[in-house]
Design an enzyme around this catalytic site. Structure first.
Site, mmCIF file in Angstrom:
data_model
loop_
_atom_site.group_PDB
_atom_site.id
_atom_site.type_symbol
_atom_site.label_atom_id
_atom_site.label_comp_id
_atom_site.label_asym_id
_atom_site.label_seq_id
_atom_site.Cartn_x
_atom_site.Cartn_y
_atom_site.Cartn_z
ATOM 1 C CE LYS A 56 -42.513 -20.261 -11.885
ATOM 2 N NZ LYS A 56 -41.513 -21.143 -11.257
ATOM 3 C CB SER A 131 -42.562 -21.634 -7.515
ATOM 4 O OG SER A 131 -41.627 -21.764 -8.563
ATOM 5 C CB SER A 155 -40.181 -24.562 -9.139
ATOM 6 O OG SER A 155 -40.206 -24.024 -7.851
HETATM 7 N N1 GLN Z 1 -39.526 -25.135 -3.298
HETATM 8 C C1 GLN Z 1 -38.296 -24.536 -3.718
HETATM 9 C C2 GLN Z 1 -38.155 -23.167 -3.106
HETATM 10 O O1 GLN Z 1 -39.100 -22.713 -2.521
HETATM 11 C C3 GLN Z 1 -38.227 -24.551 -5.196
HETATM 12 C C4 GLN Z 1 -38.271 -23.236 -5.877
HETATM 13 C C5 GLN Z 1 -38.009 -23.292 -7.349
HETATM 14 O O2 GLN Z 1 -37.555 -24.297 -7.877
HETATM 15 N N2 GLN Z 1 -38.228 -22.172 -7.998
HETATM 16 O O3 GLN Z 1 -37.122 -22.578 -3.188
#
Ligand code: GLN
Length: 456
Positions: A56, A131, A155
């Site tokens: 990532k 994400s 995420s």
């Molecule tokens: N959907 C969550 C957020 O927007 C998860 C983000 C993550 O795990 N990086 O914060």
């Protein structure tokens, strides 16, 4: 060599999915050639000899660009590798490229990226989740063997769920965060996407363990064998989670029938009261935005990446312009929210309260794992949805994190296992969690669950 050619072709023919922000084609080929020669010479092979991995775009790889999918880091090259990446390289893995994601890992759809959205390979009108959407699609569409994401509130698990693959978030501290761009440091954890539990366990074994550069990295478990043990598990589930009005009916029914099958297979599966469920998302968003507002203050136009071209007289104007131009809308919203909850007049009402909720959750978790080996839950209230579906209302989008943030608030490991198919054609899975630092039990149980007898 053949493997790398195959994956590069896959990447090429799946360009429209937009899963990669950069592909290291030449470098990956060169490394594959070297590894082929090593094999021919009969040298002993390392643990990850020729395994093709994508990372990532929030994980540092020396001399490569890392941008967190943000304009503010455009063109920024890192001068060191994350410990996790270095450990992969030391075992002869090949890093094939960096993957698209939501800006600074903030989001659930991969729509908040300076590189544009990533498409779900199973239905290109649907989001891949976020994400770590690019990392999930890279595995889903066969563009690499395994990939790394980061999981601060789901995420890795949620995009895995939306894409029909496995997504594993280890215990907080299992894998060093050194070289992972920080979103919310007390929640962030590098996670792994793959198609089978064995590969994921191997990667955890290679990347995990203490690190001089991250004081929160924990020791490795003494044994990490995945060998199937003929064990009857004690598994808890939260009735509140399955009865929650936001949960899709089919997801609920499938999880309930999995519970039945587990019971028939001799496991003890019991409901546990969890009246804190409606507090987990607010606590998560107060604490993570607070941490983010501090972590992201370093992007000031002086030290990293983008700097405004607007004419400025004062230093603070340079900061203001750079940050207003460089950060996307969602990141700005979170920095402001985080600054607000930490501000003198509101600290007690929001930040302290959220910390108290976190403490209650940790205590609750301890009590549960005194009695049970694992907890099962849905991963997300719905399957992958259409692009733009929740864009008008950020709170609605945040609420969809209801099942995943619990593991990050408490530091326990969680995994999304692709077990079901919805009548709308999209895949979904079940989430399994175990006690903090009991990642081995989680992977053992996951392997068992992926086997035929309890699998649909
Ligand atoms: N959907 C969550 C957020 O927007 C998860 C983000 C993550 O795990 N990086 O914060």
């Amino acid at each position: 060599m053949e493997a790398i050619t195959h994956y590069l072709q896959q990447i090429d023919s799946n360009k429209r999915l937009n899963a990669f922000t950069e592909v290291y084609a030449k470098e990956a080929m060169d490394k594959a050639l070297l590894l082929d020669e090593k094999r021919k010479r009969g040298e002993p092979l390392k643990k990850l000899h020729g395994i093709v991995i994508a990372i990532k775009d929030v994980i540092c790889y020396k001399d490569h660009t890392v941008t967190a999918a943000s304009k503010i880091l455009s063109g920024f090259k890192t001068v060191y590798s994350a410990t996790a990446v270095q450990r992969l390289l030391d075992e002869d893995a090949i890093i094939i490229g960096s993957c698209n994601c939501d800006e600074f890992a903030m989001g659930s759809t991969n729509e908040n990226s300076v590189y544009g959205k990533v498409l779900n390979a199973l239905d290109e009108t649907k989001v891949p989740g976020g994400s770590s959407g690019g990392s999930a699609v890279a595995v889903q569409a066969g563009m690499c063997m395994l990939s790394l994401g980061s999981d601060t509130g789901g995420s890795v698990r949620q995009p895995a769920d939306f894409c029909g693959i496995i997504g594993f978030k280890p215990s907080y501290g299992s894998i060093s965060r050194y070289g992972l761009i920080a979103y919310a440091s007390s929640f962030d954890q590098i996670g792994i996407f793959g198609n089978n539990v064995e590969d994921i366990a191997l990667l955890l074994d290679v990347m995990g363990g203490p690190d001089d550069y991250d004081s929160t990295a924990s020791p490795k478990p003494e044994h990490n064998s995945l060998s199937t043990i003929d064990k009857k598990y004690k598994i808890a589930y939260f009735e509140e989670a399955l009865l929650h009005p936001s949960l899709d009916k089919e997801i609920k029914e499938n999880i309930l029938s999995l519970i039945d099958r587990l019971r028939s297979a001799g496991h003890k599966v019991e409901p546990v009261d969890f009246d804190l469920l409606d507090h987990v998302v607010p606590a998560y968003y107060v604490l993570t935005t607070a941490e983010a507002s501090s972590n992201l203050s370093r992007y000031d136009g002086i030290r990293f990446g983008y700097r405004t071209e607007a004419p400025v007289q004062e230093l603070t104007d340079l900061y203001k312009h750079t940050r207003s131009e460089g950060f996307g809308k969602e990141v700005q919203r979170r920095i402001m929210l985080g600054t607000f909850v930490l501000s003198a007049g509101f600290y007690d009402a929001y930040y302290s309260k959220a910390q108290q909720v976190r403490r209650l959750l940790v205590d609750k978790t301890k009590a549960i794992f005194n009695e049970f080996d694992a907890v099962i839950m849905p991963v997300s209230p719905s399957t992958a949805f259409e692009f733009g579906a929740h864009n008008d209302d950020p709170v609605e989008m945040y609420l969809a994190d209801i099942y995943t943030v619990f593991a990050n608030l408490t530091g326990i490991p969680g995994i999304a296992l692709p077990m079901f198919k919805h009548s709308n054609g999209m895949p979904f899975g079940v989430q399994v969690m175990t006690n903090k630092q009991d990642d081995v039990t989680l992977l053992q149980l996951s392997r068992y669950l992926m086997e035929e007898q309890v699998h649909q």
